[in-house]
Design a protein around this motif. Structure first.
Motif, PDB file in Angstrom:
ATOM      1  N   SER A  26      58.193  43.787  31.509  1.00  0.00           N
ATOM      2  CA  SER A  26      58.721  45.089  30.850  1.00  0.00           C
ATOM      3  C   SER A  26      58.897  46.069  31.713  1.00  0.00           C
ATOM      4  O   SER A  26      60.031  45.820  32.578  1.00  0.00           O
ATOM      5  CB  SER A  26      57.276  45.457  29.892  1.00  0.00           C
ATOM      6  OG  SER A  26      57.532  46.452  29.091  1.00  0.00           O
ATOM      7  N   ASP A 110      59.794  38.840  20.656  1.00  0.00           N
ATOM      8  CA  ASP A 110      59.686  40.168  21.058  1.00  0.00           C
ATOM      9  C   ASP A 110      60.391  41.095  20.240  1.00  0.00           C
ATOM     10  O   ASP A 110      61.559  41.062  20.297  1.00  0.00           O
ATOM     11  CB  ASP A 110      60.210  39.730  22.667  1.00  0.00           C
ATOM     12  CG  ASP A 110      59.732  41.358  23.327  1.00  0.00           C
ATOM     13  OD1 ASP A 110      59.147  42.114  22.857  1.00  0.00           O
ATOM     14  OD2 ASP A 110      59.558  41.226  24.545  1.00  0.00           O
ATOM     15  N   LYS A 112      59.695  44.348  21.189  1.00  0.00           N
ATOM     16  CA  LYS A 112      59.855  45.713  21.788  1.00  0.00           C
ATOM     17  C   LYS A 112      60.936  45.648  22.742  1.00  0.00           C
ATOM     18  O   LYS A 112      61.438  46.608  23.053  1.00  0.00           O
ATOM     19  CB  LYS A 112      58.333  45.841  22.723  1.00  0.00           C
ATOM     20  CG  LYS A 112      57.326  46.053  21.842  1.00  0.00           C
ATOM     21  CD  LYS A 112      55.853  46.479  22.601  1.00  0.00           C
ATOM     22  CE  LYS A 112      54.814  46.758  21.464  1.00  0.00           C
ATOM     23  NZ  LYS A 112      53.578  47.162  22.482  1.00  0.00           N
ATOM     24  N   ASN A 142      55.872  36.517  22.189  1.00  0.00           N
ATOM     25  CA  ASN A 142      56.164  38.063  21.925  1.00  0.00           C
ATOM     26  C   ASN A 142      56.175  38.846  23.195  1.00  0.00           C
ATOM     27  O   ASN A 142      56.304  38.338  24.225  1.00  0.00           O
ATOM     28  CB  ASN A 142      55.103  38.401  21.113  1.00  0.00           C
ATOM     29  CG  ASN A 142      55.352  39.688  20.097  1.00  0.00           C
ATOM     30  OD1 ASN A 142      55.818  40.514  20.417  1.00  0.00           O
ATOM     31  ND2 ASN A 142      55.038  39.703  18.921  1.00  0.00           N
ATOM     32  N   HIS A 143      55.809  40.036  23.139  1.00  0.00           N
ATOM     33  CA  HIS A 143      55.916  40.896  24.237  1.00  0.00           C
ATOM     34  C   HIS A 143      54.733  40.741  25.327  1.00  0.00           C
ATOM     35  O   HIS A 143      53.816  41.343  25.052  1.00  0.00           O
ATOM     36  CB  HIS A 143      56.222  42.243  23.838  1.00  0.00           C
ATOM     37  CG  HIS A 143      56.640  43.271  24.996  1.00  0.00           C
ATOM     38  ND1 HIS A 143      57.964  43.177  25.591  1.00  0.00           N
ATOM     39  CD2 HIS A 143      55.969  44.205  25.722  1.00  0.00           C
ATOM     40  CE1 HIS A 143      57.798  44.179  26.577  1.00  0.00           C
ATOM     41  NE2 HIS A 143      56.896  44.708  26.735  1.00  0.00           N
ATOM     42  N   GLY A 144      55.058  40.150  26.275  1.00  0.00           N
ATOM     43  CA  GLY A 144      53.842  39.847  27.258  1.00  0.00           C
ATOM     44  C   GLY A 144      54.112  38.742  28.257  1.00  0.00           C
ATOM     45  O   GLY A 144      55.318  38.051  28.039  1.00  0.00           O
ATOM     46  N   SER A 157      51.660  40.802  20.277  1.00  0.00           N
ATOM     47  CA  SER A 157      52.051  41.817  21.438  1.00  0.00           C
ATOM     48  C   SER A 157      50.798  42.649  21.483  1.00  0.00           C
ATOM     49  O   SER A 157      50.667  43.537  20.400  1.00  0.00           O
ATOM     50  CB  SER A 157      53.238  42.478  21.127  1.00  0.00           C
ATOM     51  OG  SER A 157      53.586  43.596  21.874  1.00  0.00           O
ATOM     52  N   TYR A 161      48.600  42.308  27.584  1.00  0.00           N
ATOM     53  CA  TYR A 161      50.094  41.887  27.496  1.00  0.00           C
ATOM     54  C   TYR A 161      50.073  40.740  28.354  1.00  0.00           C
ATOM     55  O   TYR A 161      51.165  40.661  29.246  1.00  0.00           O
ATOM     56  CB  TYR A 161      51.065  43.068  27.906  1.00  0.00           C
ATOM     57  CG  TYR A 161      50.800  44.361  26.714  1.00  0.00           C
ATOM     58  CD1 TYR A 161      51.509  44.098  25.720  1.00  0.00           C
ATOM     59  CD2 TYR A 161      50.133  45.462  27.053  1.00  0.00           C
ATOM     60  CE1 TYR A 161      51.502  45.162  24.701  1.00  0.00           C
ATOM     61  CE2 TYR A 161      49.915  46.172  26.018  1.00  0.00           C
ATOM     62  CZ  TYR A 161      50.446  46.017  24.891  1.00  0.00           C
ATOM     63  OH  TYR A 161      50.645  47.084  23.867  1.00  0.00           O
ATOM     64  N   ASN A 163      49.855  36.614  27.738  1.00  0.00           N
ATOM     65  CA  ASN A 163      49.798  35.613  26.747  1.00  0.00           C
ATOM     66  C   ASN A 163      49.341  34.501  26.950  1.00  0.00           C
ATOM     67  O   ASN A 163      50.102  33.705  27.790  1.00  0.00           O
ATOM     68  CB  ASN A 163      51.174  35.928  26.005  1.00  0.00           C
ATOM     69  CG  ASN A 163      51.453  37.283  25.286  1.00  0.00           C
ATOM     70  OD1 ASN A 163      51.221  38.242  25.916  1.00  0.00           O
ATOM     71  ND2 ASN A 163      52.096  37.270  24.273  1.00  0.00           N
TER      72      ASN A 163
END
Length: 295
Positions: A26, A110, A112, A142-144, A157, A161, A163
């Motif tokens: 990220s 994801d 984000k 997802n976001h992680g 998410s 963060y 996963n």
């Protein structure tokens, strides 16, 4: 892996400072891209977990959480900016990017940092070194940061963060970036908690004008403390993942140190912290989520 027990001074080691690799999740991934391009004479590989292309924001801050996270920025603008800034000698020559190895992962779930953003970053590096660029779109992620067995469910998410996706991704990423430095059997090493304040100018420390946390981590394989000249990998956490918020969760659960031991690579974990101005401390940097300021 020997645990960190007390804050120490970052030790001086005979490390190879000319073949550094860097990666992140990220905001850490965005920052990893900025570092890799700006310092491409010394950085030879970059790993991106949910991060976008170089200099995506430019001078328009509205792009940060807009097209640079939620849109499809493409790579053309980033290529032009890299060439322009290199021509002004504000960053290293883009000629170095022709030997840069880039490994990028986007989560299909994801929302984000959407996958076209990560693909734009891949297209940027492929422009210079197509054979050395690897992009993967991971179903269900997802976001992680995906790990074999730590963290929340793969399709969620949420903090921390990290996963649990049933597969290792940090290992393949480091395998790709550490060309010519193949992994061996599991090795040993020590994890140190070190004082980051020595890397912040005194006047910034006095006024708290820095979002660099007070402490950072470094994993040093046993061989690197002896006679072996080891490479360095810089692992940048994402927002809400710094030591002041999560302790050593990112350091211990990401898998970087274990793979660092196998490659005989020193893993440096710089730590950012959250900070926000108040009426009584208006000078503080605005960083409420403890992110890396990649724009």
């Amino acid at each position: 892996m020997v645990a960190a027990t007390a804050v120490e001074k970052l030790p001086a080691l005979d490390a190879d400072g000319d073949r550094i690799t860097v990666s992140g999740l990220s905001s850490g991934a965005y920052m990893a891209v900025q570092l890799a391009v700006a310092h491409s004479a010394r950085v030879t590989g970059v790993g991106v977990f949910a991060g976008g292309p170089y200099y995506c924001v430019g001078l328009n801050l509205a792009r940060a959480e807009g097209v640079c996270m939620q849109g499809s920025p493409g790579s053309d603008g980033s290529i032009r900016d890299a060439e322009r800034l290199a021509g002004l000698h504000l960053i290293d020559s883009t000629e170095h990017l022709r030997r840069m190895r880039a490994w990028l992962l986007a989560g299909e779930a994801d929302t984000k940092v959407v996958s076209p953003v990560v693909r734009a970053s891949a297209d940027f590096f492929a422009h210079y070194n197509k054979a050395g660029t690897k992009f993967t779109l991971q179903p269900g992620l997802n976001h992680g940061l995906p790990t074999p067995s730590h963290g929340v469910a793969c399709d969620i998410s949420a903090a921390p963060y990290i996963n649990k996706c049933g597969a290792d991704f940090v290992g393949p990423m480091l395998d790709t970036l550490q060309a010519g430095n193949l992994a061996t059997s599991a090795g040993k090493g020590r994890l140190l908690l070190f004082d980051q304040t020595e890397f912040v100018p005194a006047w910034r420390r006095w006024w708290s004008l820095s979002s660099l946390g007070p402490r950072g981590y470094v994993f040093i394989p046993a061989a690197c403390s002896d006679a072996t000249r080891c490479r360095i990998h810089v692992a940048l956490h994402g927002c809400h993942q710094g030591e002041t918020e999560l302790g050593d969760a990112f350091v211990r659960e990401s898998g970087y140190s274990e793979w660092g031991a196998m490659h005989n690579v020193i893993v440096l974990y710089p730590q950012a912290r959250a900070s926000s101005p108040t009426p009584f401390a208006w000078w503080l940097p605005f960083n409420p989520n403890g992110c890396w300021d990649w724009w």
